[in-house]
Scaffold this active site. Sequence first.
Site, short mmCIF file in Angstrom:
data_model
loop_
_atom_site.label_atom_id
_atom_site.label_comp_id
_atom_site.label_asym_id
_atom_site.label_seq_id
_atom_site.Cartn_x
_atom_site.Cartn_y
_atom_site.Cartn_z
N LYS A 155 -10.12 -6.64 8.15
CA LYS A 155 -9.11 -6.29 9.16
C LYS A 155 -9.68 -6.80 10.48
O LYS A 155 -10.75 -6.33 10.90
CB LYS A 155 -8.92 -4.77 9.24
CG LYS A 155 -8.27 -4.16 8.01
CD LYS A 155 -8.18 -2.64 8.10
CE LYS A 155 -7.47 -2.08 6.87
NZ LYS A 155 -7.63 -0.61 6.77
N LYS A 188 -2.88 5.13 -2.69
CA LYS A 188 -3.84 5.95 -1.96
C LYS A 188 -4.20 7.13 -2.85
O LYS A 188 -3.32 7.70 -3.52
CB LYS A 188 -3.22 6.44 -0.65
CG LYS A 188 -2.94 5.31 0.35
CD LYS A 188 -4.22 4.79 0.94
CE LYS A 188 -3.93 3.83 2.10
NZ LYS A 188 -5.16 3.33 2.72
N SER A 190 0.86 -1.17 0.00
CA SER A 190 0.00 0.00 0.00
C SER A 190 0.90 1.23 0.00
O SER A 190 1.69 1.42 0.93
CB SER A 190 -0.88 -0.03 1.26
OG SER A 190 -1.62 1.15 1.39
N ASP A 247 -7.15 3.18 -3.15
CA ASP A 247 -7.88 3.24 -1.88
C ASP A 247 -8.12 4.71 -1.57
O ASP A 247 -7.17 5.48 -1.39
CB ASP A 247 -7.05 2.58 -0.76
CG ASP A 247 -7.80 2.50 0.56
OD1 ASP A 247 -8.95 2.97 0.64
OD2 ASP A 247 -7.21 1.95 1.53
N LYS A 292 -1.17 -0.94 -4.37
CA LYS A 292 -2.34 -0.12 -4.01
C LYS A 292 -1.87 1.31 -3.84
O LYS A 292 -0.91 1.57 -3.12
CB LYS A 292 -2.93 -0.68 -2.72
CG LYS A 292 -3.84 0.24 -1.94
CD LYS A 292 -4.61 -0.57 -0.90
CE LYS A 292 -4.79 0.18 0.41
NZ LYS A 292 -5.46 -0.65 1.43
N ASP A 342 -13.90 -1.33 3.11
CA ASP A 342 -12.98 -1.45 4.25
C ASP A 342 -13.67 -0.81 5.46
O ASP A 342 -14.37 -1.50 6.21
CB ASP A 342 -11.65 -0.74 3.88
CG ASP A 342 -10.65 -0.62 5.02
OD1 ASP A 342 -10.97 -1.02 6.15
OD2 ASP A 342 -9.52 -0.11 4.80
N GLY A 379 -4.24 -4.17 6.18
CA GLY A 379 -3.21 -3.92 7.19
C GLY A 379 -3.42 -2.55 7.81
O GLY A 379 -4.12 -1.70 7.24
N GLU A 398 -11.12 0.83 -3.49
CA GLU A 398 -11.41 0.58 -2.08
C GLU A 398 -12.03 1.81 -1.42
O GLU A 398 -11.51 2.92 -1.54
CB GLU A 398 -10.10 0.18 -1.39
CG GLU A 398 -10.25 -0.26 0.06
CD GLU A 398 -8.93 -0.71 0.69
OE1 GLU A 398 -7.94 -0.94 -0.05
OE2 GLU A 398 -8.88 -0.81 1.93
O1 OSB Z 1 -7.13 1.99 4.49
O2 OSB Z 1 -6.13 0.14 4.30
C1 OSB Z 1 -6.17 1.27 4.79
C2 OSB Z 1 -3.03 1.96 6.87
C3 OSB Z 1 -3.57 2.64 7.94
C4 OSB Z 1 -4.91 2.90 7.96
C5 OSB Z 1 -5.74 2.48 6.90
C6 OSB Z 1 -5.20 1.76 5.83
C7 OSB Z 1 -3.81 1.54 5.81
C8 OSB Z 1 -3.12 0.89 4.70
C9 OSB Z 1 -1.78 0.25 5.02
O3 OSB Z 1 -3.52 0.91 3.56
C10 OSB Z 1 -1.76 -1.21 4.81
C11 OSB Z 1 -0.55 -1.87 5.42
O4 OSB Z 1 -0.49 -2.06 6.66
O5 OSB Z 1 0.35 -2.21 4.67
MG MG Z 2 -8.39 0.85 3.18
#
Ligand code: OSB
Ligand code: MG
Length: 379
Positions: free
Chosen positions: A267, A168, A140, A193, A166, A243, A295, A218
């Site tokens: 999660k 953001k 990510s 995401d 992924k 999510d 994660g 996402e």
């Molecule tokens: O939206 O998936 C998410 C990290 C912190 C809070 C929200 C998210 C995330 C990530 C990181 O996308 C995923 C990872 O731990 O590698």
């Molecule tokens: Mg997410």
Amino acid sequence: MNIERIELFHIRLPLVAPFETSFGVTTERESILARIVADGVTGWGESVADADPGYSYETVTTNWHVMTGYLIPALFSAPIADPREAPARFSRVRGHNMAKATLEAALWDIAAQQAGLSLRDYIGKVTGRQMKDCVVVGVSIGIQPTTEKLLERIASFLQYGYLRIKMKIKPGRDLHDVRAARAAFPDRMLMVDANSAYTLKDADLFRQMDDLNLLMIEQPLGYDDIYEHSKLQPQLKTPICLDESIHTPDHARMAIELGACKIINIKQGRVGGLTHAIAIHDVCEACNVPVWCGGMLETGVGRALNLALAALPNFKLPSDLSASNRYYDPDLIEPPFEINADGTLSVPAGSGLGVHLVPERLRKVTLRHEAFSAQPSPG
Ligand code: OSB
Ligand code: MG
């Protein structure tokens, strides 16, 4: 199991690189580790709550309050035979899923050790499912200062071996970046995401993204919304993945029935622990909806638990479970998680979580520590 002692550690450790999402920038991770001793066996759990209520209303401070004031006394109130009893034991507290999941995780670690199994094999045993040895993973990538930096970052993670990227996104840093990424990496598994940064008024933006052959989009809309996602999904070929807005097995069922998503990110922290995470896995599987493991920038302790969960068969899409060096240097555990040549992480095979938490490293990152013991029974 007879719980003798519960300890909480409020920790803070620097990330190897800042992580920017539509709700803010994180440069260091705060969390709580819970250590539970029952029948002489020690189990560990990690909270996925952050210092700030950006992703969720839960924070390290609310978790500490809810665990010490309510959940820990509930655990000491009577022996617990099975970690799957934890949700009922905690049911007088509404919400606060991340706090509940932290303690439940340590109970799973203990139960697996008592059965002489790895957590993966213990989950396999209690669910009667065939578990995987390795989990396909992705990375990510936070919002980068420029599109060029984003492309560089993607290239280096692909070279490192991740099979899925992924990105953001947030308003103003979306279509242009994603088009550039698709042009530079035409055949790679890419997804975005939005962390709830958009509304239905932005449907046109997502229709434009629809031509970029993304694996999924996402959580584009509200963090607590299911209904409006059900208005957006039919306008797109690209699957929507939820999510933030899935907190219970019932939410998963509702979202699927409404056609709000075609994929769910599980999660265990967000859904109140492994028991509910497994239930959501099963609900989705029965509806032919694939899942993957999200994660929350966990240390190796939380990542080990996520890997055991993601070894269940309906985790069919690459998970946000990256190597230790993508998050922390050093991680709190030894040996660190490393990516295999085939783009997978191996699920720990040792007893329980199967990772060794290095005591000196924990000591270095601990801001606050508190221990709780069972009250001796009167008389
Ligand atoms: O939206 O998936 C998410 C990290 C912190 C809070 C929200 C998210 C995330 C990530 C990181 O996308 C995923 C990872 O731990 O590698
Ligand atoms: Mg997410």
